[in-house]
Design an enzyme around this catalytic site. Sequence first.
Site, PDB file in Angstrom:
ATOM      1  N   GLU A   1       3.652   2.066  -1.230  1.00  0.00           N
ATOM      2  CA  GLU A   1       4.546   2.294  -2.365  1.00  0.00           C
ATOM      3  C   GLU A   1       3.793   3.039  -3.467  1.00  0.00           C
ATOM      4  O   GLU A   1       3.480   2.496  -4.522  1.00  0.00           O
ATOM      5  CB  GLU A   1       5.118   0.953  -2.834  1.00  0.00           C
TER       6      GLU A   1
ATOM      7  N   GLU B   1      11.781  -2.645  -8.593  1.00  0.00           N
ATOM      8  CA  GLU B   1      11.842  -1.829  -7.386  1.00  0.00           C
ATOM      9  C   GLU B   1      12.237  -0.435  -7.854  1.00  0.00           C
ATOM     10  O   GLU B   1      13.388  -0.186  -8.204  1.00  0.00           O
ATOM     11  CB  GLU B   1      12.861  -2.386  -6.386  1.00  0.00           C
TER      12      GLU B   1
ATOM     13  N   ALA C   1       0.796  -1.229   0.000  1.00  0.00           N
ATOM     14  CA  ALA C   1       0.000   0.000   0.000  1.00  0.00           C
ATOM     15  C   ALA C   1       0.828   1.279   0.000  1.00  0.00           C
ATOM     16  O   ALA C   1       0.482   2.255  -0.666  1.00  0.00           O
ATOM     17  CB  ALA C   1      -0.935  -0.018   1.206  1.00  0.00           C
TER      18      ALA C   1
ATOM     19  N   HIS D   1       7.115  -2.148  -7.600  1.00  0.00           N
ATOM     20  CA  HIS D   1       7.287  -1.936  -6.166  1.00  0.00           C
ATOM     21  C   HIS D   1       8.207  -0.736  -5.940  1.00  0.00           C
ATOM     22  O   HIS D   1       8.687  -0.114  -6.872  1.00  0.00           O
ATOM     23  CB  HIS D   1       7.920  -3.176  -5.519  1.00  0.00           C
ATOM     24  N   ALA D   2       8.482  -0.448  -4.676  1.00  0.00           N
ATOM     25  CA  ALA D   2       9.480   0.549  -4.283  1.00  0.00           C
ATOM     26  C   ALA D   2       9.931   0.199  -2.859  1.00  0.00           C
ATOM     27  O   ALA D   2       9.179  -0.415  -2.104  1.00  0.00           O
ATOM     28  CB  ALA D   2       8.877   1.958  -4.325  1.00  0.00           C
TER      29      ALA D   2
END
Length: 438
Positions: A200, A399, A198, A325-326
């Site tokens: 990211e 990422e 959530a 993602h991150a």
Amino acid sequence: MNFLGNPRSHTAAFLPVCWLLLNILKPGHCHSYDNRYAGDKVIRLIPKSEEEALALKNIYHQLKVDLWQPSSISYVSEGTITDVHISQNASRTLLAFLQETHIYYKVLIEDLQKAVENENSLQTQRNRRSLSEYNYEVYHSLEDIQSWLHHLNQTQPGLVRVFSIGRSYEGRPLFIMQLGRKSRAYKRAVWIDCGIHAREWIGPAFCQWFVREAILTYKTDPAMKKMLNHLYFYIMPVFNVDGYHFSWTHDRFWRKTRSRDSKFRCRGVDANRNWKVKWCDEGASAHPCDDTYCGPFPESEPEVKAVANFLRKHRKRIRAYLSFHAYAQMLLYPYSYKYATIPNFSCVEFAAHKAVKALRSVHGIRYRHGPASQTLYVSSGNSMDWAYKNGIPYAFAFELRDTGHFGFLLPEMLIKPTCTETMLAVKNITMHLLKKCP
């Protein structure tokens, strides 16, 4: 309101300005989170020995810290970058401990509440400067994103079809966009999901950016035209809809879903540890209060179940799986759950290498790439490994920016450069899929 963000587009659709004003001014759009992060810090540590790593693990457990990276205390080891979000009171204990043990640290964010409020202030300013069009250079609430989906569904019938594949734990629809020219009965496909975690927010921002660029450049960019003519893209802008909504209204750094556990007060499951591939093994937790909680059983989360069912149904045509993602600036591919080489390694590695090279050519940003278990860490039960094990030959996890200076609070001024460079990487992977590997 122009939902493609380009006033020259003939297919753009406009909505009354009052609609956008209501969305900007309604509760939760820009939220102070009840001052819950006042005095909180984000601290970076890199243990220089296994003894230091063990000491950090112990105090992290005691203080119940929120790890930003890595995602679990179990991953803390010698040489591993560790970014820790810690409360004001607990930070005093941690800093005293670090000084006493002579463990080097760096404070990345001195006051997290001020950083969050600064983010919200900038959101309000940027939204108000662009009332006439949908702004792709700001973060959008779940309600905004769903309105955006529905509007493109109505105004782009030749390229877009939006549908729901199920409902979340809290009953929200799980919307998917099919993007591509409707020209054949059978076309290969690429799956893209964003926002499985959530907090990211840059993930959903990229999914929206990808759709905008695809539609706007379809007639002028030969590569994009080929992609949309020969492939369908199934795009899920917000995977974890309940968690994403919660991150806008209650806890900016919420990670998991919002499901309830009958035995614990803690809520939510890590939606990227809930897949039926080495479920709840290394890198996942069986405790409901942990951020990497794998859930009571595989596919326990309705969001995961719905996506898994869709991918199973269409796995013969879906040739690539991309999840965003991150943060870390990496492009990862299987395996995550073990140290082993995938059968089509040379093809996947070549695609990844070309993608990060293309990405770097835009703004000079360096991404590491490789098998997730070696490049990031070992983790079980994730979507990328599941997709690969279920017959999707290209499975990647991005990422995105940055490497920790801003962490999950990546400023909106970096949305455009992040998305521009990532767009080129995705196009490279997709064109490689069309040209090279089956």
